[in-house]
Motif scaffolding. Structure first.
Motif: not given
Length: 566
Positions: A6-23
């Motif tokens: 999560g360092h340097g990466v904003p969390p996904s809206p609603g606190g769910g799992r962020r898509p791998l591609g976006q990470i």
């Protein structure tokens, strides 16, 4: 230095799992265009987004491992800078390490640290806690590096015969619970499952008789026996399966059903478990659903170009019913999934009602049927119609109530895909009338019926040409008369096909597209033969004719065509 999750990466809206591609994009490793290209491939062929990005050359496997760890909130480990500790390696047998892609790294107090490639593979961590008696903490590492270090640390993988010998020589536990939890039994079951995945088995049968215990794999629709353990291991093995599937280990008089989720060789695999009591003891069958081995695309089904185009057109219908018919195990569900995948785009809502849900498809709402609590096809479908769907999949139309709701959905502007049990496409009309659908409703809603069969493909490694005798050609019927002197193929048998002469399967398809003549025949209560004749005039190719074309192309054998078509 690897950033913390999560360092340097904003969390996904609603606190769910962020898509791998976006990470991966946030890490500066891929571009949006590459993500979209991978997503398009996923919609067409299925597969995991990380693996697709690797195939496209956008990222390396190590990059995907780090992103997966971040997605799951797990630690990562750089395996190029670490040497596994001997005491850690000694706690996990080589068979388990090879099968599940897990590498013991170190022991810290009462905690075993292991490297895994798949952060979602939590079941192997639970198994290791159980077998080692220690707490187990997983760190995500590069899958290729894990496999390399497992080989160098443990040597090459032991064979199934080795696992059987070790389990047979082990001391017999005093009770079923202890035997099911013993390391030799755990290792043996792991070997059986790993070998089944390598052999592309769709089912694994554990069968207990009065005088022997037999294990068989179903590969390409045919059963073959593998080396089986001694009889005294039958009960512990079945008990071990029941433990993994969270079934009642003490209940041996009643059939039980369950599910096991595993990651084998880094591939997500679902096992559907069904036990049944017999006069000699409890037997068990595992249905293997290897998501990575199934290509959910029309191009992978074995359709002829013209038939593939028809199916692609059917996926774009604004409303109507499309039926797939054939016996159990003929690939109907795979064809339906491939058609849905073709139309699975963000601008459409697709909902399915299935018994059971066989493969999870991203972007589609899938609802399992549960007759025990009254969640039937018909009940689900009435609710589904209030969910604003564009396309609906019904696992099977098997009664008048389900058929009536399917007709209602079609008439209200939805496209409905479903299966029906009939021998060929024209017989679907008679079947629908039998379960209570009026002929005028059939003509108003049904757009097409596709009958299909699966035939084994001649093994490419041992393929040989020959010209069949006239007597054998005569068995194929009058349609095969023009094939006299043609070159056919058979498999001699080799290691690649387990000396069967066949490897893989392909589909034979009979596509009946409704037109005015066929609709008039249905309204006139025409017989199945009359509907078949009208369909032939409209250009429908029969299953037997499709089989003959596959023969001339060298894809299958005469024996397979005779076995699967009339």
């Amino acid at each position: 230095m690897t950033p913390a999750p999560g360092h340097g990466v904003p969390p996904s809206p609603g606190g769910g799992r962020r898509p791998l591609g976006q990470i991966l994009k946030a890490r500066g490793l891929v571009k949006e265009s590459q993500i979209q290209e991978a997503l398009a491939l996923q919609r067409k062929h299925g597969g995991l987004i990380g693996q697709l990005l690797i195939q496209l050359g956008a990222v390396g496997s190590a990059d995907v491992a780090l992103a997966l760890a971040e997605q799951a909130g797990l630690e990562t480990v750089d395996l190029s800078r670490i040497q596994p500790a001997r005491e850690a390696l000694a706690l996990v047998d080589g068979n388990t390490a090879h099968t599940f892609g897990v590498l013991p790294l170190s022991v810290e107090g009462r905690t075993l640290i292991v490297a895994i490639a798949d952060p979602l593979n939590t079941s192997v961590l639970e198994d290791l806690r159980f077998t080692t008696g220690l707490d187990v903490r997983g760190k995500v590492g590069d899958g290729e590096k894990i496999r390399e270090l497992v080989r160098s640390s443990y040597g090459e993988e032991a064979t199934l015969a080795d696992a059987i010998r070790q389990a047979a020589n082990a001391s017999k536990a005093g009770d079923v619970q202890s035997a099911a939890q013993s390391m030799p039994v755990v290792r043996l079951l792991n070997s059986i499952l790993h070998q089944a995945i390598k052999d592309r088995a769709s089912d694994v049968h554990f069968e207990l008789y009065d005088d022997r215990f037999r294990i068989r794999y179903r590969v390409d629709g045919a059963l073959y026996e593998v080396e089986s353990p001694p009889m005294h291991l039958a009960v512990p093995l079945v008990a071990r399966i029941k433990v993994m599937a969270d079934l009642d280990i003490a209940e041996t008089r009643m059939p039980q059903d369950g599910r096991i989720e595993l990651s084998i060789d880094g591939r997500p695999v679902d096992l559907r478990v069904a036990t049944i009591p017999g006069i000699s003891g409890e037997s068990c069958v595992l249905r293997v659903l290897d998501r990575s081995a199934v290509q959910l695309s029309l191009a992978a089904l074995g359709l002829r170009i013209e038939d593939e185009e028809v199916l692609r057109e059917l996926t774009q219908l604004p409303h109507g019913i499309v039926l797939i018919t054939g016996p159990t195990g003929s690939g109907k569900t795979t064809t339906l999934y491939a058609m849905l995948q073709e139309t699975n785009t963000p601008d459409l809502k697709i909902i399915t009602a299935e018994d059971p849900v066989e493969y999870d498809i991203d972007g589609i709402v899938q609802v399992p049927v549960n007759d025990e609590i009254g969640v039937t096809y018909a009940r689900i479908l009435r609710t589904v119609l209030r969910q604003d769907p564009d396309k609906i999949l019904i696992g099977e139309i098997r009664d008048g109530e389900t058929a009536a709701v399917a007709v209602e959905a079609s008439l209200t502007g939805h496209t409905v895909f479903s299966t029906l049990h009939t021998n060929d496409a024209p017989s679907a009309v008679t079947r629908l009338v039998d379960i209570g659908v009026e002929p005028f409703m059939i003509t108003a809603t049904v757009e097409a019926v596709i009958a299909q069969r699966l035939v084994r493909k001649v093994c490419e490694s041992c393929k040989s040409a020959y010209q069949p005798e006239e007597a054998l050609l005569a068995e194929l019927g009058a349609d095969a008369a023009h094939l006299a002197g043609a070159t056919f193929y058979f498999g001699k048998g080799c290691e690649a096909c387990h000396h069967t002469g066949y490897r893989g399967r392909t589909g034979l398809f009979e596509v009946l597209r409704f037109n005015d003549e066929i609709r008039n025949a249905v309204l006139a209560a025409a017989s199945t033969a009359e509907v078949r004749a009208a369909a032939a005039r409209a250009g429908m190719r029969s299953l037997r004719s499709a089989g003959l074309l596959a023969l001339t192309e060298g894809r299958t054998s005469i024996e397979e065509v005779l076995r699967e078509t009339l």
